[in-house]
Design an enzyme around this catalytic site. Structure first.
Site, PDB file in Angstrom:
ATOM      1  N   ASP A  30     -17.232   3.764  -8.276  1.00 13.67           N
ATOM      2  CA  ASP A  30     -18.018   2.807  -7.497  1.00 13.67           C
ATOM      3  C   ASP A  30     -17.462   2.789  -6.056  1.00 13.67           C
ATOM      4  OD1 ASP A  30     -19.179   0.609  -6.321  1.00 13.67           O
ATOM      5  OD2 ASP A  30     -18.705  -0.800  -7.950  1.00 13.67           O
ATOM      6  N   GLU A  80       6.556  12.817   8.326  1.00  9.78           N
ATOM      7  CA  GLU A  80       6.765  13.192   6.933  1.00  9.78           C
ATOM      8  C   GLU A  80       6.254  14.614   6.753  1.00  9.78           C
ATOM      9  OE1 GLU A  80       5.272  13.681   2.717  1.00  9.78           O
ATOM     10  OE2 GLU A  80       4.265  13.941   4.611  1.00  9.78           O
ATOM     11  N   CYS A 112       7.305   7.151   5.504  1.00 13.55           N
ATOM     12  CA  CYS A 112       6.507   6.436   6.522  1.00 13.55           C
ATOM     13  C   CYS A 112       7.356   5.543   7.420  1.00 13.55           C
ATOM     14  CB  CYS A 112       5.443   5.573   5.845  1.00 13.55           C
ATOM     15  SG  CYS A 112       4.560   6.435   4.567  1.00 13.55           S
ATOM     16  N   SER A 202       5.087   2.454  -6.600  1.00 15.65           N
ATOM     17  CA  SER A 202       5.081   2.436  -5.126  1.00 15.65           C
ATOM     18  C   SER A 202       4.698   1.047  -4.599  1.00 15.65           C
ATOM     19  CB  SER A 202       4.158   3.516  -4.557  1.00 15.65           C
ATOM     20  OG  SER A 202       2.793   3.149  -4.650  1.00 15.65           O
ATOM     21  N   HIS A 234       3.051  -2.079   7.214  1.00 15.36           N
ATOM     22  CA  HIS A 234       2.694  -0.682   6.981  1.00 15.36           C
ATOM     23  C   HIS A 234       1.390  -0.683   6.168  1.00 15.36           C
ATOM     24  CE1 HIS A 234       2.597   3.406   5.790  1.00 15.36           C
ATOM     25  NE2 HIS A 234       2.913   3.164   4.532  1.00 15.36           N
ATOM     26  N   LYS A 243      -1.898  -7.506   0.453  1.00 14.92           N
ATOM     27  CA  LYS A 243      -1.009  -7.804  -0.685  1.00 14.92           C
ATOM     28  C   LYS A 243       0.375  -8.206  -0.166  1.00 14.92           C
ATOM     29  CE  LYS A 243      -2.887  -4.366  -3.967  1.00 14.92           C
ATOM     30  NZ  LYS A 243      -3.204  -5.082  -5.191  1.00 14.92           N
ATOM     31  N   ASN A 273      -4.443   6.681   5.665  1.00 15.67           N
ATOM     32  CA  ASN A 273      -3.000   6.535   5.844  1.00 15.67           C
ATOM     33  C   ASN A 273      -2.513   7.518   6.905  1.00 15.67           C
ATOM     34  OD1 ASN A 273      -0.324   5.865   5.565  1.00 15.67           O
ATOM     35  ND2 ASN A 273      -0.191   6.301   3.368  1.00 15.67           N
ATOM     36  N   SER A 305       8.529   5.041   1.686  1.00 18.55           N
ATOM     37  CA  SER A 305       8.861   5.218   0.266  1.00 18.55           C
ATOM     38  C   SER A 305      10.183   5.925   0.111  1.00 18.55           C
ATOM     39  CB  SER A 305       7.774   6.055  -0.414  1.00 18.55           C
ATOM     40  OG  SER A 305       6.597   5.306  -0.518  1.00 18.55           O
TER      41      SER A 305
HETATM   42  N1  CAA Z   1     -15.220  -3.038  -6.599  1.00 19.14           N
HETATM   43  C1  CAA Z   1     -14.247  -3.677  -5.885  1.00 19.14           C
HETATM   44  N2  CAA Z   1     -12.928  -3.508  -6.141  1.00 19.14           N
HETATM   45  C2  CAA Z   1     -12.574  -2.659  -7.129  1.00 19.14           C
HETATM   46  C3  CAA Z   1     -13.534  -1.967  -7.898  1.00 19.14           C
HETATM   47  C4  CAA Z   1     -14.903  -2.188  -7.586  1.00 19.14           C
HETATM   48  N3  CAA Z   1     -15.880  -1.559  -8.268  1.00 19.14           N
HETATM   49  N4  CAA Z   1     -12.871  -1.196  -8.782  1.00 19.14           N
HETATM   50  C5  CAA Z   1     -11.544  -1.401  -8.596  1.00 19.14           C
HETATM   51  N5  CAA Z   1     -11.362  -2.288  -7.593  1.00 19.14           N
HETATM   52  C6  CAA Z   1     -10.108  -2.783  -7.032  1.00 19.14           C
HETATM   53  C7  CAA Z   1      -9.053  -3.082  -8.068  1.00 19.14           C
HETATM   54  O1  CAA Z   1      -9.250  -4.372  -8.641  1.00 19.14           O
HETATM   55  C8  CAA Z   1      -7.795  -2.998  -7.233  1.00 19.14           C
HETATM   56  O2  CAA Z   1      -7.653  -4.152  -6.466  1.00 19.14           O
HETATM   57  P1  CAA Z   1      -6.306  -5.037  -6.563  1.00 19.14           P
HETATM   58  O3  CAA Z   1      -5.171  -4.089  -6.255  1.00 19.14           O
HETATM   59  O4  CAA Z   1      -6.475  -6.078  -5.545  1.00 19.14           O
HETATM   60  O5  CAA Z   1      -6.243  -5.519  -7.967  1.00 19.14           O
HETATM   61  C9  CAA Z   1      -8.115  -1.862  -6.252  1.00 19.14           C
HETATM   62  O6  CAA Z   1      -9.537  -1.723  -6.260  1.00 19.14           O
HETATM   63  C10 CAA Z   1      -7.506  -0.542  -6.629  1.00 19.14           C
HETATM   64  O7  CAA Z   1      -7.846  -0.281  -7.943  1.00 19.14           O
HETATM   65  P2  CAA Z   1      -6.796   0.375  -8.943  1.00 19.14           P
HETATM   66  O8  CAA Z   1      -5.491  -0.360  -8.869  1.00 19.14           O
HETATM   67  O9  CAA Z   1      -7.410   0.534 -10.267  1.00 19.14           O
HETATM   68  O10 CAA Z   1      -6.655   1.792  -8.229  1.00 19.14           O
HETATM   69  P3  CAA Z   1      -5.870   3.067  -8.669  1.00 19.14           P
HETATM   70  O11 CAA Z   1      -4.886   2.771  -9.727  1.00 19.14           O
HETATM   71  O12 CAA Z   1      -6.875   4.134  -8.922  1.00 19.14           O
HETATM   72  O13 CAA Z   1      -5.108   3.447  -7.319  1.00 19.14           O
HETATM   73  C11 CAA Z   1      -3.221   3.182  -5.888  1.00 19.14           C
HETATM   74  C12 CAA Z   1      -4.460   2.532  -6.455  1.00 19.14           C
HETATM   75  C13 CAA Z   1      -2.154   3.307  -6.968  1.00 19.14           C
HETATM   76  C14 CAA Z   1      -2.691   2.356  -4.729  1.00 19.14           C
HETATM   77  C15 CAA Z   1      -3.583   4.614  -5.387  1.00 19.14           C
HETATM   78  O14 CAA Z   1      -4.524   4.554  -4.345  1.00 19.14           O
HETATM   79  C16 CAA Z   1      -2.385   5.420  -4.916  1.00 19.14           C
HETATM   80  O15 CAA Z   1      -1.664   6.046  -5.713  1.00 19.14           O
HETATM   81  N6  CAA Z   1      -2.173   5.464  -3.576  1.00 19.14           N
HETATM   82  C17 CAA Z   1      -1.054   6.187  -2.961  1.00 19.14           C
HETATM   83  C18 CAA Z   1       0.231   5.397  -3.037  1.00 19.14           C
HETATM   84  C19 CAA Z   1       0.241   4.224  -2.084  1.00 19.14           C
HETATM   85  O16 CAA Z   1      -0.412   4.198  -1.077  1.00 19.14           O
HETATM   86  N7  CAA Z   1       1.088   3.236  -2.412  1.00 19.14           N
HETATM   87  C20 CAA Z   1       1.257   2.075  -1.537  1.00 19.14           C
HETATM   88  C21 CAA Z   1       2.677   1.619  -1.485  1.00 19.14           C
HETATM   89  S1  CAA Z   1       3.748   2.986  -1.049  1.00 19.14           S
HETATM   90  C22 CAA Z   1       3.622   3.114   0.656  1.00 19.14           C
HETATM   91  O17 CAA Z   1       3.130   2.245   1.309  1.00 19.14           O
HETATM   92  C23 CAA Z   1       4.129   4.370   1.295  1.00 19.14           C
HETATM   93  C24 CAA Z   1       2.977   5.264   1.603  1.00 19.14           C
HETATM   94  O18 CAA Z   1       2.433   5.199   2.698  1.00 19.14           O
HETATM   95  C25 CAA Z   1       2.539   6.206   0.590  1.00 19.14           C
END
Ligand code: CAA
Length: 384
Positions: A30, A80, A112, A202, A234, A243, A273, A305
């Site tokens: 979605d 990075e 980062c 993460s 960040h 968050k 990012n 990270s």
């Molecule tokens: N409509 C609206 N919202 C929806 C939805 C829909 N149809 N379906 C899902 N969502 C929402 C979920 O509820 C969730 O929101 P909340 O976090 O507020 O609960 C959000 O969308 C994401 O959904 P998921 O958690 O299910 O997503 P995911 O597990 O597929 O992936 C993630 C999320 C783990 C962050 C992924 O994008 C990822 O691995 N990203 C890379 C790592 C990252 O950026 N980590 C951040 C911290 S580390 C850091 O900051 C260093 C860096 O730069 C990497």
């Protein structure tokens, strides 16, 4: 000397862009998950002749057109996405821009967080010699595995900033809080072009570093949360900043408005990012879109990270609006070439081995391009 900080700043991105709605369609997701759940709309994608050096050189050239090079004796390049295990990406920029030879050039790494190391180092250089100016360049390409959880959070961009005494934009205050913990939340092995990530870990590591660095900030004479007017985090995706803001409010036992975050999200929603450049892209977005910043104190949470977090603050100068340049980045964002999922996937999968000589196609409209590889060495050139 009246403080040290960010005198000028410039944000640059890539030639190509992928609409996240197109990615969502192919992945059977979605589109609201990306748009609302992650807070992202599009992601910048480097063309075949763009990389962290070309983006960084473009940002630095635009900034130096305004400031000149007088007094700059250091170029610190944070990334990075290094293009060489030994030579600093900053050295290629030094060459492309014809910078003076009496200059220190080096590259900094810690995921980062590296951009903040470069900024803090620059502040230290100037504290020793208030006449000195430091050119800091942060340039990154966030790249995850195709189809992986991190895919919609990819992106690319570069920041160039001039750090000096008596800065025109933001004076960085001396109090700072640090937090480091060895954790495998996100990393990129030497033989991989994509990052490995444990998404859930993460998020936790980010929030632990936020509260840990906040504690250390207060323990080292930092300002009470009520004295901070704007909050920058960040932004691996903009929802993460939200968050973080909620976590900090809960941790500090106070209520914090989320409305003031919005102006800092506008560019990163479009770029994706940008790793080390991300919090400073957020600062650029805040400076360009929040009209009431004069004299306001900004809290910065920088995170890399692996992991390190740092909390520090800066105060916006009264006449900062006379020193911001909105037009180049907004024109560039609007002019990006929208690519299809197939074009994105092909660019993503193209990896040039250093062992083969190759010439890249001419695509970018930026002033500098990655021309290819000759004798194992990367070749860069001006496009004009
Ligand atoms: N409509 C609206 N919202 C929806 C939805 C829909 N149809 N379906 C899902 N969502 C929402 C979920 O509820 C969730 O929101 P909340 O976090 O507020 O609960 C959000 O969308 C994401 O959904 P998921 O958690 O299910 O997503 P995911 O597990 O597929 O992936 C993630 C999320 C783990 C962050 C992924 O994008 C990822 O691995 N990203 C890379 C790592 C990252 O950026 N980590 C951040 C911290 S580390 C850091 O900051 C260093 C860096 O730069 C990497």
């Amino acid at each position: 000397m009246t403080g040290i900080g960010i005198h000028d700043i410039e944000l640059v991105t890539t030639h190509d862009v992928l609409d996240l709605a197109a990615l969502a369609e192919v992945r059977g997701v979605d589109p609201a998950k990306y748009e609302i759940g992650l807070g992202q709309t599009r992601m910048s994608v480097p063309a075949a002749d763009e990389d962290v050096v070309t983006m960084g050189a473009t940002a630095a050239a635009r900034l130096l057109e305004r400031t000149g090079t007088e007094g700059i004796r250091s170029l610190l390049f944070a990334t990075e996405t290094g293009v060489d295990q030994s030579k600093s990406g900053g050295m290629f920029i030094h060459g492309l821009l014809g910078l003076p030879s009496a200059m220190r050039v080096a590259e900094v790494k810690q995921a980062c967080y590296a951009g903040t190391v470069a900024l803090q180092s620059a502040l230290g250089v100037i504290a020793r010699n208030p006449e000195a100016k430091v050119l800091v360049v942060m340039s990154d390409i966030a790249k995850y595995e195709l189809g992986g959880s991190g895919e919609p959070t990819q992106g690319a961009g570069a920041i160039a900033m001039l750090v000096s005494a008596n800065p025109a934009l933001v004076e960085i205050e001396p109090e700072t809080g640090m937090f480091s913990a060895d954790v495998d939340d996100f990393w990129r092995p030497n033989d991989s072009t994509t990052a490995v990530v444990d998404g859930a870990l993460s998020l936790k590591a980010y929030l632990d570093a936020l509260t840990g660095s906040w504690d250390d900030y207060l323990a080292n004479g930092g300002h009470a949360i009520e004295e901070i007017d704007r909050f920058l985090y960040h932004q691996p995706f903009t929802k993460m900043a939200r968050k973080g803001h909620r976590e900090l409010a809960k941790y500090a036992g106070t209520a914090l408005s989320e409305d003031t975050l919005e102006p800092s999200f506008i560019y990163n929603r479009e770029l994706g990012n940008t790793y080390g450049a991300s919090i400073y892209s957020a600062l650029t977005s805040l400076l360009h879109h929040d009209e009431e910043l004069a004299g306001k104190r900004i809290g910065f949470f920088s995170y890399g990270s692996g992991s390190t977090g740092e909390y520090f603050t800066g105060v916006v100068r009264a006449d900062y609006r006379e020193h911001i340049y909105v037009e180049p980045i907004q024109t560039e964002l609007a002019a990006r070439n929208t690519i299809t999922f197939e074009e994105y996937a092909e660019l993503h999968e193209t990896v040039l081995p250093s062992s083969e000589d190759v010439e890249t196609p001419r695509v970018t409209k930026a002033p500098y391009r990655f021309a290819g590889i000759r004798g194992g060495a990367r070749q860069y050139e001006a496009t004009a």
